[in-house]
Design a protein around this motif. Structure first.
Motif, PDB file in Angstrom:
ATOM      1  N   ILE A  86       1.095  -1.007  -0.226  1.00 40.70           N
ATOM      2  CA  ILE A  86       0.149   0.271  -0.352  1.00 40.70           C
ATOM      3  C   ILE A  86       1.136   0.946   0.143  1.00 40.70           C
ATOM      4  O   ILE A  86       0.379   2.255  -0.427  1.00 40.70           O
ATOM      5  N   GLU A  87       1.742   1.668   0.399  1.00 41.16           N
ATOM      6  CA  GLU A  87       2.785   2.370   1.088  1.00 41.16           C
ATOM      7  C   GLU A  87       3.944   2.430  -0.254  1.00 41.16           C
ATOM      8  O   GLU A  87       3.411   3.842  -1.219  1.00 41.16           O
ATOM      9  N   GLU A  88       3.938   1.622  -1.282  1.00 38.59           N
ATOM     10  CA  GLU A  88       3.889   1.429  -2.812  1.00 38.59           C
ATOM     11  C   GLU A  88       3.431   1.754  -3.810  1.00 38.59           C
ATOM     12  O   GLU A  88       3.158   2.999  -4.758  1.00 38.59           O
ATOM     13  N   TYR A 116      -4.215  -8.957   5.025  1.00 48.79           N
ATOM     14  CA  TYR A 116      -4.536  -8.656   3.874  1.00 48.79           C
ATOM     15  C   TYR A 116      -4.522  -7.178   3.219  1.00 48.79           C
ATOM     16  O   TYR A 116      -6.549  -7.272   3.884  1.00 48.79           O
ATOM     17  N   VAL A 117      -4.853  -6.885   2.302  1.00 53.40           N
ATOM     18  CA  VAL A 117      -6.252  -5.747   1.220  1.00 53.40           C
ATOM     19  C   VAL A 117      -6.885  -7.146   1.175  1.00 53.40           C
ATOM     20  O   VAL A 117      -6.869  -6.978  -0.723  1.00 53.40           O
ATOM     21  N   THR A 118      -8.180  -6.608   1.414  1.00 54.20           N
ATOM     22  CA  THR A 118      -9.072  -7.414   0.389  1.00 54.20           C
ATOM     23  C   THR A 118      -9.722  -6.639  -0.341  1.00 54.20           C
ATOM     24  O   THR A 118     -10.737  -6.996  -0.972  1.00 54.20           O
ATOM     25  N   THR A 164      -2.553  -9.614  -4.039  1.00 55.19           N
ATOM     26  CA  THR A 164      -2.949 -10.464  -4.347  1.00 55.19           C
ATOM     27  C   THR A 164      -4.333 -11.251  -3.798  1.00 55.19           C
ATOM     28  O   THR A 164      -4.732 -12.490  -4.147  1.00 55.19           O
ATOM     29  N   HIS A 165      -4.565 -10.327  -2.610  1.00 61.72           N
ATOM     30  CA  HIS A 165      -5.758 -11.051  -1.813  1.00 61.72           C
ATOM     31  C   HIS A 165      -6.765  -9.751  -1.873  1.00 61.72           C
ATOM     32  O   HIS A 165      -7.899 -10.757  -1.570  1.00 61.72           O
TER      33      HIS A 165
END
Length: 203
Positions: free
Chosen positions: A7-9, A38-40, A61-62
């Motif tokens: 997320i920072e990237e 994980y980011v959903t 990927t999640h």
């Protein structure tokens, strides 16, 4: 790499500080994490991407739900196939004219919102999206290809309002397959007075 690092990237690539929120909506930009970190859910609508998809996005990927509306995007990259858990893609209000083949390889994609883009025909690959339940082509320029939607064995909700359709293949609608069909604001010349096997139809 932990998703928070991704997320920072991603924030750097879109020049927008993305914040973790309890619930992502169209009005609230940011991301949701599950209990495993994980980011959903991710909302990067109106981020002024101007045709460029940030590469960090495809590392999430999640990801299950992606809202990437109003970004002047002209295409969907083949890398979308990396988002194997994506169940909902909302890419309305862009400048897209076609879909990549990799869309049909997403194993759990159920809702695809393509309203207010530049599609002139329904891509044939739509009938190969085996898990797709909802397809939204509202406010496009469609004049052909609707048969590809009706040949699908999974799609039950079809939104085609305000396009350029003059013909609709009503005969391809299978009994008890379609829950909702909206073809309002088209110039369809062939009429179908009664569709008893469609639960909610707007002509």
């Amino acid at each position: 790499m932990k998703d928070v690092k991704i997320i920072e990237e991603l924030s750097g690539q879109i020049n927008r500080n993305l914040k973790q929120v309890r619930k992502v909506t169209w009005l609230i930009k940011g991301y949701q994490l599950n209990d495993s970190g994980y980011v959903t859910h991710l909302n990067i609508a109106k981020c002024n991407l101007k045709g460029n998809w940030p590469s960090a996005l495809f590392k999430l990927t999640h990801l299950q739900v992606l809202d990437i509306q109003e970004n002047q995007l002209e295409s969907i990259p083949e890398e979308i196939k990396e988002l194997r858990n994506l169940s909902c893609l909302d890419i309305r209000n862009n400048q897209i004219q076609e879909l990549p083949q990799s869309i049909s390889t997403l194993p759990v994609l159920q809702r695809l919102y393509l309203g207010n883009n530049l599609f002139t025909k329904v891509p044939e690959l739509i009938q190969n999206c085996d898990t797709l339940k909802l397809i939204d082509f509202t406010d496009n320029l469609l004049s052909e290809g609707v048969e590809h939607i009706l040949k699908s064995t999974s799609i039950s909700n079809i939104y085609l309002r305000n396009n350029c359709l003059k013909y609709f293949p009503f005969h391809l609608i299978k009994p008890d397959r379609i829950l909702e069909l909206n073809i309002m604001e088209n110039n369809i010349e062939n009429s179908q007075e009664n569709l008893p096997w469609v639960k909610n139809v707007l002509l």
